[in-house]
Design an enzyme around this catalytic site. Structure first.
Site, PDB file in Angstrom:
ATOM      1  N   LYS A   1       0.854  -1.195   0.000  1.00 21.80           N
ATOM      2  CA  LYS A   1       0.000   0.000   0.000  1.00 21.80           C
ATOM      3  C   LYS A   1       0.879   1.229   0.000  1.00 21.80           C
ATOM      4  O   LYS A   1       2.009   1.199   0.507  1.00 21.80           O
ATOM      5  CB  LYS A   1      -0.884   0.040   1.251  1.00 21.80           C
ATOM      6  CG  LYS A   1      -2.142   0.868   1.080  1.00 21.80           C
ATOM      7  CD  LYS A   1      -3.179   0.101   0.282  1.00 21.80           C
ATOM      8  CE  LYS A   1      -4.489   0.837   0.133  1.00 21.80           C
ATOM      9  NZ  LYS A   1      -5.537  -0.070  -0.358  1.00 21.80           N
TER      10      LYS A   1
HETATM   11  P1  NAD Z   1     -13.492   7.719  -2.444  1.00 22.09           P
HETATM   12  O1  NAD Z   1     -12.560   8.834  -2.137  1.00 22.09           O
HETATM   13  O2  NAD Z   1     -14.015   7.563  -3.835  1.00 22.09           O
HETATM   14  O3  NAD Z   1     -14.768   7.789  -1.471  1.00 22.09           O
HETATM   15  C1  NAD Z   1     -14.711   7.972  -0.099  1.00 22.09           C
HETATM   16  C2  NAD Z   1     -16.018   8.627   0.310  1.00 22.09           C
HETATM   17  O4  NAD Z   1     -16.099   8.663   1.736  1.00 22.09           O
HETATM   18  C3  NAD Z   1     -16.149  10.064  -0.170  1.00 22.09           C
HETATM   19  O5  NAD Z   1     -17.455  10.250  -0.688  1.00 22.09           O
HETATM   20  C4  NAD Z   1     -15.983  10.888   1.121  1.00 22.09           C
HETATM   21  O6  NAD Z   1     -16.689  12.121   1.077  1.00 22.09           O
HETATM   22  C5  NAD Z   1     -16.574   9.939   2.135  1.00 22.09           C
HETATM   23  N1  NAD Z   1     -16.210  10.189   3.517  1.00 22.09           N
HETATM   24  C6  NAD Z   1     -14.993  10.485   4.035  1.00 22.09           C
HETATM   25  N2  NAD Z   1     -15.088  10.653   5.375  1.00 22.09           N
HETATM   26  C7  NAD Z   1     -16.390  10.434   5.688  1.00 22.09           C
HETATM   27  C8  NAD Z   1     -17.134  10.440   6.899  1.00 22.09           C
HETATM   28  N3  NAD Z   1     -16.540  10.691   8.071  1.00 22.09           N
HETATM   29  N4  NAD Z   1     -18.451  10.165   6.857  1.00 22.09           N
HETATM   30  C9  NAD Z   1     -19.055   9.893   5.689  1.00 22.09           C
HETATM   31  N5  NAD Z   1     -18.410   9.855   4.522  1.00 22.09           N
HETATM   32  C10 NAD Z   1     -17.104  10.141   4.519  1.00 22.09           C
HETATM   33  O7  NAD Z   1     -12.755   6.404  -1.956  1.00 22.09           O
HETATM   34  P2  NAD Z   1     -13.084   4.896  -2.330  1.00 22.09           P
HETATM   35  O8  NAD Z   1     -12.140   4.466  -3.373  1.00 22.09           O
HETATM   36  O9  NAD Z   1     -14.547   4.719  -2.519  1.00 22.09           O
HETATM   37  O10 NAD Z   1     -12.611   4.189  -0.976  1.00 22.09           O
HETATM   38  C11 NAD Z   1     -13.464   4.133   0.167  1.00 22.09           C
HETATM   39  C12 NAD Z   1     -12.992   2.984   1.039  1.00 22.09           C
HETATM   40  O11 NAD Z   1     -13.020   1.786   0.273  1.00 22.09           O
HETATM   41  C13 NAD Z   1     -11.555   3.114   1.563  1.00 22.09           C
HETATM   42  O12 NAD Z   1     -11.467   2.510   2.828  1.00 22.09           O
HETATM   43  C14 NAD Z   1     -10.762   2.305   0.553  1.00 22.09           C
HETATM   44  O13 NAD Z   1      -9.528   1.834   1.092  1.00 22.09           O
HETATM   45  C15 NAD Z   1     -11.749   1.185   0.305  1.00 22.09           C
HETATM   46  N6  NAD Z   1     -11.500   0.451  -0.933  1.00 22.09           N
HETATM   47  C16 NAD Z   1     -11.581   1.067  -2.141  1.00 22.09           C
HETATM   48  C17 NAD Z   1     -11.327   0.326  -3.284  1.00 22.09           C
HETATM   49  C18 NAD Z   1     -11.470   0.912  -4.662  1.00 22.09           C
HETATM   50  O14 NAD Z   1     -11.267   0.172  -5.637  1.00 22.09           O
HETATM   51  N7  NAD Z   1     -11.798   2.175  -4.793  1.00 22.09           N
HETATM   52  C19 NAD Z   1     -10.967  -1.031  -3.193  1.00 22.09           C
HETATM   53  C20 NAD Z   1     -10.924  -1.625  -1.939  1.00 22.09           C
HETATM   54  C21 NAD Z   1     -11.187  -0.865  -0.817  1.00 22.09           C
END
Ligand code: NAD
Length: 416
Positions: free
Chosen positions: A105
């Site tokens: 990561k």
């Molecule tokens: P992203 O940046 O697209 O979305 C994150 C969202 O969370 C945003 O809408 C943000 O406004 C919101 N957010 C942040 N703090 C918040 C809070 N306190 N309350 C409510 N909403 C809040 O990111 P993503 O890619 O969707 O990733 C989100 C999670 O999923 C992370 O933990 C990431 O590690 C995990 N993840 C993502 C992927 C991927 O392919 N994108 C894969 C595996 C895991």
């Protein structure tokens, strides 16, 4: 958000699983620490000509099963321990879905909203140049994470290829299709969240049709999960982002909320939906809760007020170990992150396979192959859950994943 060190959470999760495995403490210790962590100070030229320093990390957790694999996060809250934890979760995630990768990561301490696209491009290229000796299609393969996407992946790939004087699309995944990305990658994480939700309701002999659902974090993972779970006939009653939460007991249309957010940058203010606090969303009386924002969203205290029957973790590490204990005691079934959001890395793996073969797959092939990976992993998970006296599905998941990592380690042996 709870002040729990995510790296300590990871170590506790590995310990919990080790209690059910025939494994010595020295091996467990190996499974709890990254093999290496690179810490960087990147000096990047701002648009006004000044230099700005950005702290950045790359953690390579475990390479027993294949190249290190894991995303790159841009966020002001990134820390060394967070990146170490996320790299560990990647190692266990790749093992539970049985794809031939270790865990890695990366992260940069930056608030991307404060920078222009040109500044972010120079920052990304600087990170790629510094990581170049450590990465490569057979060494370590980054991908998107919070606040990074196709644009950053394309810059990263271009920097690596330019410096290496080669073409190597498999050095990074999550690229745009025209830069060697895979069909179905953008939706992959949300899709595995939907598949996990479908499977767990089936396991519980309950219908997901008509189930009420709340999604915390309406970003890439959360918005796609909301849309696909809605497509199964469930009712998404609440969603949130960092601006706040919205609620409609009659159900929100996730596609429409997504268009609204694209226009206004937030979900709040959407139509006639009521507003809620973040905690209000997490404690709604619903069937399914999907935390899809960041780690530590639900701690021990919030967990005591959670009224959902099932939690499917889209985010990495959204529950603290204390929350896990409370929820296991109150019979809330939690499908852990390392399986539920594994769709992202699984389709990244498909992208890498396509890059190596220079042979793109159709979207329907990606969707079918992903479905079989996730449903097979889910079956193995619940078989282990039912066979062992483990407290929750998370420990069952770490039992399955640790076994696989230990097996490869034992077969390869130690060197020197
Ligand atoms: P992203 O940046 O697209 O979305 C994150 C969202 O969370 C945003 O809408 C943000 O406004 C919101 N957010 C942040 N703090 C918040 C809070 N306190 N309350 C409510 N909403 C809040 O990111 P993503 O890619 O969707 O990733 C989100 C999670 O999923 C992370 O933990 C990431 O590690 C995990 N993840 C993502 C992927 C991927 O392919 N994108 C894969 C595996 C895991």
């Amino acid at each position: 958000m709870a002040d729990v060190n995510p790296f300590e959470s990871l170590q506790e999760q590995v310990d919990d699983a080790a209690a059910f495995l025939d494994v010595d403490d020295d091996i467990v210790e190996r499974l709890q620490h990254p093999e290496r962590v690179l810490e960087l100070n990147l000096s990047v030229t701002m648009d006004n000509g000044t230099l700005k320093r950005f702290k950045a990390f790359r953690s390579q957790f475990n390479g027993d099963r294949g190249p290190y694999k894991g995303g790159i996060r841009y966020h002001p809250g990134v820390t060394r321990d967070e990146v170490k934890a996320l790299s560990g979760w990647m190692a266990y995630k790749c093992a539970i879905v049985d794809i031939p990768y270790g865990g890695g990561k990366g992260g940069i301490v930056v608030d991307p909203s404060e920078h222009s696209a040109d500044e972010l491009e120079r920052l990304t290229r600087s990170f790629a140049a510094e990581l170049r000796p450590l990465i490569g299609p057979d060494r370590d393969i980054p991908a998107p994470d919070v606040n990074t996407g196709q644009r950053e992946m394309n810059w990263f790939k271009d920097t690596y290829e330019t410096l290496e004087r080669t073409t190597a699309p498999g050095v990074i995944t999550g690229k745009a299709i025209s830069s060697g990305g895979s069909a179905g990658r953008v939706e992959a994480t949300g899709r595995s969240v939907m598949l996990s939700a479908r499977e767990v309701f089936d396991y519980l002999d309950r219908s997901i049709e008509g189930a009420t659902v709340a999604v915390q974090g309406f970003g890439n993972a959360g918005s796609v999960a909301a849309k696909l779970i809605d497509d199964l006939g469930a009712t998404v009653v609440a969603v949130s982002d960092s601006s706040g939460a919205i609620y409609d007991s009659e159900g929100l249309d996730p596609r429409d909320v997504k268009s609204y957010k694209s226009e206004t940058s937030s979900v709040t203010g959407y139509n006639s939906a009521e507003t809620l606090t973040n905690e209000g969303l997490l404690t709604l009386d619903i069937d399914l809760l999907v935390p899809a924002a960041l780690e530590n969203a639900i701690d021990r205290e919030i967990a005591t007020s959670v009224r959902a029957d099932v939690i499917v973790e889209a985010a990495n590490g959204p529950l603290t170990p204390g929350a896990d204990d409370v929820l296991a005691d109150s019979d809330v079934l939690v499908v852990p992150d390392i399986l539920a959001n594994a769709g992202g890395v699984t389709v990244s793996y498909f992208e890498w396979v396509q890059n190596r073969q220079r042979f793109p797959w159709t979207e329907s092939r990606v969707i079918d192959e992903l479905e079989s990976v996730i449903t097979d992993a889910f079956d193995e998970l619940v078989t282990t859950f039912d066979a062992f006296d483990v407290p929750n599905l998370r420990t069952a998941a770490y039992v399955v994943a640790s076994r696989r990592i230990i097996e490869s380690y034992r077969e390869g042996g130690n060197w020197p």
